[in-house]
Scaffold this active site. Sequence first.
Site, short mmCIF file in Angstrom:
data_model
loop_
_atom_site.label_atom_id
_atom_site.label_comp_id
_atom_site.label_asym_id
_atom_site.label_seq_id
_atom_site.Cartn_x
_atom_site.Cartn_y
_atom_site.Cartn_z
N TYR A 53 28.16 42.06 48.56
CA TYR A 53 29.14 41.01 48.90
C TYR A 53 28.61 40.12 50.01
O TYR A 53 27.84 40.57 50.86
CB TYR A 53 30.45 41.65 49.36
CG TYR A 53 31.24 42.34 48.29
CD1 TYR A 53 30.88 42.27 46.94
CD2 TYR A 53 32.37 43.10 48.62
CE1 TYR A 53 31.63 42.93 45.97
CE2 TYR A 53 33.11 43.75 47.65
CZ TYR A 53 32.73 43.67 46.33
OH TYR A 53 33.47 44.32 45.38
N GLY A 239 42.58 35.68 39.56
CA GLY A 239 43.60 34.71 39.94
C GLY A 239 44.29 34.02 38.79
O GLY A 239 45.23 33.25 38.99
N LEU A 241 46.28 35.21 36.58
CA LEU A 241 47.65 35.66 36.37
C LEU A 241 48.64 35.06 37.37
O LEU A 241 49.84 35.27 37.25
CB LEU A 241 47.72 37.19 36.41
CG LEU A 241 47.14 37.87 35.16
CD1 LEU A 241 46.90 39.37 35.41
CD2 LEU A 241 48.06 37.67 33.96
#
Length: 346
Positions: A53, A239, A241
């Site tokens: 990340y 994102g 939904l």
Amino acid sequence: MLYRPLGSSPLKVSALCLGTMTWGEQNTQRDAFAQIDRARDAGVNFIDCAEMYPVPPRGETYGSTETIIGQYLRERGQRDNWVLASKIAGPSRDMQHIRGGQTRFNRHHITAALDASLQRLQTDYLDLYQLHWPDRNTNFFGKLGYQHDLEEQITPIEESLEVLDDLVRAGKIRYIGLSNETPWGTSRFLQLAEARGWPRIVSIQNPYNLLNRSYEVGMAEISIREQVGLLAYSPLAFGTLTGKYLNGLRPEKARLTLFSRFSRYTNPQAQKACARYVQLARDHGMDPAQMALAFVTRQPFVTSNIIGATNMDQLNRNLSSINMGLTDKILESIEEIHRSQPNPAP
């Protein structure tokens, strides 16, 4: 906040886990600190990160997320109040900046990855260390239809578990988990741990959301019967939904607007199903994101639901989902949509 056992371990983790993969790319260190403080105030005690990340993974930002978390722990202290999880990246030709792109789950790579993560996180131990994806070609990241390769070179699971056992004994790891695993892989890890007296996995981090409920098919039973709970990632399907991408919309600074690689939940079938779920929530006066999150959190095989946000409004709404109940009528409607369009974006 609700708290649940982390597998068979004595640790109790919040039912919502703070995801971090945008920190260092879409979010600054200041943003991240504010998110951690807000999540802590809401009762969250669980943070998940990974050596690769932020995403999208780039050499220029590699390790930035862990570095930000480490700076927070150094400045704010109270390390023991957090259940801190991270992950070692598996083999990938697309990430040459991580140990040459051919990271394997052998002694060299696991030890090097863990030591580097501990240094960035400014801690002596991780509560949970996870294998980010399998050290073999199988069905993960949306791939379906397993095809066996007799010539494939993989690291034996026995070798990986033996190294992890040494690191647990050394006090650098408390518990271990898997991510993006299959029923066969999960069962093999459990079998070997029992036979050899090696650490038993306590969790598995796989995708799970209204558009991708494939976890229910083969993995849910394992989670419940073997006490290997799901740490559900992408509960909002990148994102989608929330409804913010419907009808071709691309909000400024949103993930799908910025990064074309995130296309898993944008196929026509997924968009059609998404529109139905969003409308269902609105018909019942609910925020679509909160309905989607509440559905994930309530599943009996889910230990913790990993929420992520790029701004404080999103985080507050995600945190509030813990208080959202779903009526029988809403649940029946969700099942009706699922039956008519099952897993449109596995």
